[in-house]
Write a protein that holds these residues in place. Structure first.
Motif, PDB file in Angstrom:
ATOM      1  N   VAL A  49      37.838 -10.385  92.019  1.00 28.42           N
ATOM      2  CA  VAL A  49      37.829 -10.933  90.661  1.00 28.42           C
ATOM      3  C   VAL A  49      36.535 -10.593  89.932  1.00 28.42           C
ATOM      4  O   VAL A  49      36.441 -10.779  88.730  1.00 28.42           O
ATOM      5  CB  VAL A  49      38.014 -12.470  90.686  1.00 28.42           C
ATOM      6  CG1 VAL A  49      39.390 -12.827  91.195  1.00 28.42           C
ATOM      7  CG2 VAL A  49      36.951 -13.141  91.516  1.00 28.42           C
ATOM      8  N   ASP A  50      35.556 -10.067  90.657  1.00 28.78           N
ATOM      9  CA  ASP A  50      34.258  -9.801  90.058  1.00 28.78           C
ATOM     10  C   ASP A  50      34.077  -8.358  89.589  1.00 28.78           C
ATOM     11  O   ASP A  50      33.023  -7.997  89.093  1.00 28.78           O
ATOM     12  CB  ASP A  50      33.146 -10.155  91.050  1.00 28.78           C
ATOM     13  CG  ASP A  50      33.255  -9.377  92.352  1.00 28.78           C
ATOM     14  OD1 ASP A  50      34.373  -8.907  92.661  1.00 28.78           O
ATOM     15  OD2 ASP A  50      32.242  -9.254  93.056  1.00 28.78           O
ATOM     16  N   ARG A  51      35.128  -7.534  89.742  1.00 30.53           N
ATOM     17  CA  ARG A  51      35.034  -6.141  89.310  1.00 30.53           C
ATOM     18  C   ARG A  51      36.438  -5.616  89.029  1.00 30.53           C
ATOM     19  O   ARG A  51      37.424  -6.211  89.441  1.00 30.53           O
ATOM     20  CB  ARG A  51      34.364  -5.287  90.383  1.00 30.53           C
ATOM     21  CG  ARG A  51      35.123  -5.262  91.698  1.00 30.53           C
ATOM     22  CD  ARG A  51      34.407  -4.376  92.722  1.00 30.53           C
ATOM     23  NE  ARG A  51      35.000  -4.506  94.028  1.00 30.53           N
ATOM     24  CZ  ARG A  51      36.124  -3.905  94.408  1.00 30.53           C
ATOM     25  NH1 ARG A  51      36.781  -3.142  93.570  1.00 30.53           N
ATOM     26  NH2 ARG A  51      36.607  -4.059  95.627  1.00 30.53           N
ATOM     27  N   PRO A  52      36.541  -4.486  88.328  1.00 37.36           N
ATOM     28  CA  PRO A  52      37.866  -3.908  88.067  1.00 37.36           C
ATOM     29  C   PRO A  52      38.526  -3.442  89.369  1.00 37.36           C
ATOM     30  O   PRO A  52      37.842  -3.079  90.330  1.00 37.36           O
ATOM     31  CB  PRO A  52      37.574  -2.714  87.160  1.00 37.36           C
ATOM     32  CG  PRO A  52      36.222  -2.957  86.610  1.00 37.36           C
ATOM     33  CD  PRO A  52      35.480  -3.776  87.630  1.00 37.36           C
ATOM     34  N   LEU A  53      39.840  -3.443  89.385  1.00 39.27           N
ATOM     35  CA  LEU A  53      40.579  -2.990  90.563  1.00 39.27           C
ATOM     36  C   LEU A  53      40.471  -1.489  90.712  1.00 39.27           C
ATOM     37  O   LEU A  53      40.376  -0.755  89.731  1.00 39.27           O
ATOM     38  CB  LEU A  53      42.053  -3.360  90.444  1.00 39.27           C
ATOM     39  CG  LEU A  53      42.395  -4.830  90.506  1.00 39.27           C
ATOM     40  CD1 LEU A  53      43.902  -5.018  90.318  1.00 39.27           C
ATOM     41  CD2 LEU A  53      41.957  -5.436  91.813  1.00 39.27           C
ATOM     42  N   THR A  54      40.509  -1.049  91.951  1.00 41.84           N
ATOM     43  CA  THR A  54      40.562   0.375  92.250  1.00 41.84           C
ATOM     44  C   THR A  54      41.819   0.642  93.062  1.00 41.84           C
ATOM     45  O   THR A  54      42.495  -0.283  93.520  1.00 41.84           O
ATOM     46  CB  THR A  54      39.331   0.823  93.060  1.00 41.84           C
ATOM     47  OG1 THR A  54      39.356   0.161  94.328  1.00 41.84           O
ATOM     48  CG2 THR A  54      38.035   0.501  92.334  1.00 41.84           C
ATOM     49  N   ASP A  57      41.740  -0.953  96.436  1.00 41.07           N
ATOM     50  CA  ASP A  57      42.060  -2.387  96.463  1.00 41.07           C
ATOM     51  C   ASP A  57      43.562  -2.597  96.597  1.00 41.07           C
ATOM     52  O   ASP A  57      44.020  -3.451  97.354  1.00 41.07           O
ATOM     53  CB  ASP A  57      41.563  -3.081  95.193  1.00 41.07           C
ATOM     54  CG  ASP A  57      40.050  -3.103  95.092  1.00 41.07           C
ATOM     55  OD1 ASP A  57      39.385  -3.158  96.142  1.00 41.07           O
ATOM     56  OD2 ASP A  57      39.548  -3.055  93.956  1.00 41.07           O
ATOM     57  N   LEU A  86      46.474   4.314  89.541  1.00 40.45           N
ATOM     58  CA  LEU A  86      45.098   3.858  89.334  1.00 40.45           C
ATOM     59  C   LEU A  86      44.110   4.953  89.707  1.00 40.45           C
ATOM     60  O   LEU A  86      43.118   5.180  89.005  1.00 40.45           O
ATOM     61  CB  LEU A  86      44.819   2.601  90.161  1.00 40.45           C
ATOM     62  CG  LEU A  86      45.345   1.289  89.614  1.00 40.45           C
ATOM     63  CD1 LEU A  86      45.148   0.173  90.635  1.00 40.45           C
ATOM     64  CD2 LEU A  86      44.658   0.931  88.314  1.00 40.45           C
ATOM     65  N   ARG A  89      44.221   7.558  86.986  1.00 33.94           N
ATOM     66  CA  ARG A  89      43.550   7.057  85.782  1.00 33.94           C
ATOM     67  C   ARG A  89      42.037   7.116  85.943  1.00 33.94           C
ATOM     68  O   ARG A  89      41.316   7.572  85.057  1.00 33.94           O
ATOM     69  CB  ARG A  89      43.977   5.616  85.504  1.00 33.94           C
ATOM     70  CG  ARG A  89      43.321   5.045  84.262  1.00 33.94           C
ATOM     71  CD  ARG A  89      43.179   3.566  84.307  1.00 33.94           C
ATOM     72  NE  ARG A  89      42.346   3.190  85.455  1.00 33.94           N
ATOM     73  CZ  ARG A  89      42.178   1.951  85.852  1.00 33.94           C
ATOM     74  NH1 ARG A  89      42.797   0.976  85.237  1.00 33.94           N
ATOM     75  NH2 ARG A  89      41.411   1.665  86.880  1.00 33.94           N
ATOM     76  N   ASP A  90      41.543   6.655  87.092  1.00 35.70           N
ATOM     77  CA  ASP A  90      40.094   6.669  87.327  1.00 35.70           C
ATOM     78  C   ASP A  90      39.542   8.094  87.321  1.00 35.70           C
ATOM     79  O   ASP A  90      38.457   8.344  86.786  1.00 35.70           O
ATOM     80  CB  ASP A  90      39.770   5.967  88.645  1.00 35.70           C
ATOM     81  CG  ASP A  90      40.032   4.472  88.581  1.00 35.70           C
ATOM     82  OD1 ASP A  90      40.167   3.924  87.462  1.00 35.70           O
ATOM     83  OD2 ASP A  90      40.108   3.847  89.663  1.00 35.70           O
ATOM     84  N   PRO A 107      30.743  -2.235  83.299  1.00 35.64           N
ATOM     85  CA  PRO A 107      31.609  -2.660  82.195  1.00 35.64           C
ATOM     86  C   PRO A 107      30.960  -3.802  81.431  1.00 35.64           C
ATOM     87  O   PRO A 107      30.170  -4.580  81.983  1.00 35.64           O
ATOM     88  CB  PRO A 107      32.883  -3.137  82.908  1.00 35.64           C
ATOM     89  CG  PRO A 107      32.449  -3.462  84.289  1.00 35.64           C
ATOM     90  CD  PRO A 107      31.299  -2.551  84.589  1.00 35.64           C
TER      91      PRO A 107
END
Length: 120
Positions: A49-54, A57, A86, A89-90, A107
């Motif tokens: 919850v503390d960073r964007p998903l990769t 993950d 994902l 996209r990354d 971010p």
């Protein structure tokens, strides 16, 4: 003699049934108020919850199963597709930022909007 054995068997079955059903929880022990609450089954690897998903993950997620659970093959296919998209996209974002000469930074943190200036 047959009727005596039949009556004895019925009495024994009835006594055992009453003892088990009368205990409240089916264990045969003293009444404790019913069955204990079952601990809910949760995912062992929750998403961060503390960073964007990769993509990693999503690949690492293992959903819990239940008696009336999910269709594993279909859910795994969806998660595999999501992880691939994902990752794509990354990679695309990194390529576009490299073309612009930008170095990706952290971010922006969510917060209140900046105060508006005085109205003129």
């Amino acid at each position: 003699m047959f009727w005596f054995l039949m009556a004895a068997m019925v009495a024994v079955v009835a006594a055992v049934a009453l003892a088990v059903l009368g205990s409240g929880d089916g264990s045969g022990g003293p009444v404790t108020g019913g069955l204990p609450e079952a601990e809910p089954d949760r995912a062992h690897d929750p998403l961060p919850v503390d960073r964007p998903l990769t993509a990693a993950d999503v690949v690492a997620v293992r959903l819990p199963l239940a008696a009336r659970g999910y269709r594993m093959a279909e859910t795994d296919d969806v998660l595999d597709r999501l992880a691939a998209e994902l990752a794509e996209r990354d990679a695309r974002i990194a390529a576009l930022e490299a073309e612009l000469g930008r170095v990706p930074g952290p971010p922006p943190l969510p917060g209140p909007p900046p105060p508006a200036g005085p109205a003129v």
